[in-house]
Design a protein around this motif. Structure first.
Motif, PDB file in Angstrom:
ATOM      1  N   LEU A 179       1.003  -1.078  -0.048  1.00  0.00           N
ATOM      2  CA  LEU A 179      -0.020   0.025   0.036  1.00  0.00           C
ATOM      3  C   LEU A 179       0.813   1.276   0.079  1.00  0.00           C
ATOM      4  CD1 LEU A 179      -1.536  -2.670   1.224  1.00  0.00           C
ATOM      5  CD2 LEU A 179      -2.658  -0.819   2.866  1.00  0.00           C
ATOM      6  N   VAL A 204      -6.078   3.302   7.024  1.00  0.00           N
ATOM      7  CA  VAL A 204      -5.756   1.852   6.559  1.00  0.00           C
ATOM      8  C   VAL A 204      -5.555   1.074   7.219  1.00  0.00           C
ATOM      9  CG1 VAL A 204      -4.594   0.503   4.707  1.00  0.00           C
ATOM     10  CG2 VAL A 204      -5.255   2.937   4.238  1.00  0.00           C
ATOM     11  N   VAL A 270      -9.652  -3.773   3.327  1.00  0.00           N
ATOM     12  CA  VAL A 270      -8.478  -2.741   3.651  1.00  0.00           C
ATOM     13  C   VAL A 270      -8.251  -2.036   2.132  1.00  0.00           C
ATOM     14  CG1 VAL A 270      -6.036  -2.317   4.021  1.00  0.00           C
ATOM     15  CG2 VAL A 270      -7.472  -4.109   5.155  1.00  0.00           C
ATOM     16  N   VAL A 273     -10.695   1.052   1.614  1.00  0.00           N
ATOM     17  CA  VAL A 273     -10.029   2.253   2.145  1.00  0.00           C
ATOM     18  C   VAL A 273      -9.187   3.082   1.206  1.00  0.00           C
ATOM     19  CG1 VAL A 273      -9.010   3.314   4.182  1.00  0.00           C
ATOM     20  CG2 VAL A 273     -10.154   1.455   4.420  1.00  0.00           C
ATOM     21  N   ILE A 274      -8.384   2.209   0.613  1.00  0.00           N
ATOM     22  CA  ILE A 274      -7.501   2.627  -0.627  1.00  0.00           C
ATOM     23  C   ILE A 274      -8.241   3.145  -1.634  1.00  0.00           C
ATOM     24  CG2 ILE A 274      -5.534   2.053  -2.114  1.00  0.00           C
ATOM     25  CD1 ILE A 274      -4.385   2.220   0.555  1.00  0.00           C
ATOM     26  N   TRP A 286      -2.326   0.686  -4.747  1.00  0.00           N
ATOM     27  CA  TRP A 286      -2.561  -0.795  -4.119  1.00  0.00           C
ATOM     28  C   TRP A 286      -1.671  -1.752  -5.152  1.00  0.00           C
ATOM     29  CZ3 TRP A 286      -5.260  -3.226   0.088  1.00  0.00           C
ATOM     30  CH2 TRP A 286      -5.077  -4.624   0.044  1.00  0.00           C
TER      31      TRP A 286
END
Length: 375
Positions: A179, A204, A270, A273-274, A286
């Motif tokens: 990330l 994150v 997760v 969220v990115i 990502w």
């Protein structure tokens, strides 16, 4: 050449994961072709690494795959008592990087070739040697994708990771990602003029911790320790100094899945969220680092019975480490782990394999071949 001599040559190649492997591939190919074995070198998309596939016996009939990886982890530890890429014998132990994980298995396979050739196999044995397994099984998917053109559908695959020559029927799957969040640097006294990448990454991290806790209460499989899927942020880096607004933060995340769960799907909360940060105009990316499925072979599977008969040992329900076996199973090929050495010696200085372990593996392979040979 015997197994020790072959292992000596294999260890001498510093085929560290993520580096070109042409030298070790060329040596194995030359060795096999000197025994009139059909060999295919299969370059990967990286351009400087390749898988190797070889067949003994009629490739248009169902047979078995012997699968191993040619790469090893780095050997920069100061505790090595000798050159890690020079095989050293001490009593009945053979020291060197990759001896247990897993050039010992490759050496036993290659040393078996004369006996397998003499037995005139009625059903084939295939050697599937991959690259960059230690980076998350990166090479094997390219090899497995080529199997329909290389051979008839195999009856099963034996993955020779170190298991003390016991069959192992299950392991967890794994997915990992990197990330990356870019902010905007500035003086820490003026946070209004910058964009703190570490603060953004905190969103994150919070979701990753929340997801990890939820997984502990999710589906359970008692054959594993722990019995649930897991997640962790393994590394995080960012910032230059306390009085500078950090303009970059990078974190590596992994999830390990019990059979029945898809590893990359565990990462989805997760990843969301990115994507949310990116939608808000943040440069958030990502990168998938690895993704391989879990293995789950039934205790009464014919492949398990075959390995138990040849080794004289009951198969084990599961191990904690991951292998390429799940990839073969995902492709519709029954798979099991069985190889010489001990996983507890892997990825450590002064890695070794014992002579009796090497010879037991060669005897196992030759016995497998005898069962496939013409009467």
């Amino acid at each position: 050449m015997n197994a020790v001599q072959i292992l000596e040559r294999l260890v001498s190649f510093p085929s560290v994961v993520g580096t070109p492997n042409g030298a070790i591939v060329a040596w194995i190919r030359a060795y096999l072709e000197s025994h009139c074995v059909e060999v295919r070198v299969l370059p990967g998309p990286e351009g400087d690494r390749a898988n190797l596939f070889a067949t003994l016996g009629p490739r248009d009939r169902p047979g078995y795959i012997l699968s191993g990886h040619m790469d090893v982890v780095p050997a920069g530890e100061t505790e090595w008592r000798s050159d890690p890429f020079t095989l050293r014998a001490e009593g009945d132990a053979l020291f060197g990087r990759g001896t247990s994980d897993m050039k010992g298995f490759l050496a036993a396979v290659l040393a078996s070739v004369p006996a397998l050739k003499a037995g005139r196999l009625d059903c084939p044995l295939h050697f599937a040697f991959s690259y960059d397994e230690e980076a998350g099984c990166l090479g094997a998917p390219h090899l497995i994708a080529r199997l329909p053109e290389l051979c008839a559908r195999p009856l099963g695959a034996i993955i020779g990771e170190p298991s003390d020559m016991s069959g192992v029927r299950a392991h967890k799957g794994k997915a990992a990602a990197r990330l990356r969040i870019e902010g905007r640097a500035g003086h820490s006294s003026r946070p209004d003029q910058g964009l703190n990448a570490i603060h953004l990454m905190a969103e994150v991290l919070a979701r990753a911790v929340e997801t990890a806790k939820a997984l502990e209460k999710g589906p359970q499989d008692p054959i594993f320790e722990p019995p649930y899927a897991s997640m962790q942020i393994g590394t995080i880096r960012g910032g230059q100094a306390l009085n500078i607004i950090p303009d970059l933060c990078v974190a590596d995340l992994e999830a390990r899945a019990i059979p029945g769960l898809v590893p990359r799907a565990l990462l989805e909360p997760v990843h969301a969220v990115i994507r949310s940060l990116a939608a808000r105009g943040v440069n958030a990316t990502w990168e998938t680092l690895s993704d391989y499925p879990a293995l789950s072979l039934p205790a009464d599977a014919p492949l398990a019975a075959l390995v138990e008969r040849l080794t004289g040992k009951p198969s084990l329900a599961a191990v904690s480490y991951g292998t390429e076996a799940g990839l073969y199973q995902e492709a519709g090929i029954a798979a099991i782990i069985c190889g010489p050495g001990d996983i507890d010696r892997a990825h450590k200085p002064n890695e070794f394999i014992r002579l009796d372990e090497l010879h037991a593996c060669q005897a196992f392979i030759e016995a497998l071949g005898q069962g496939l040979s013409q009467a």
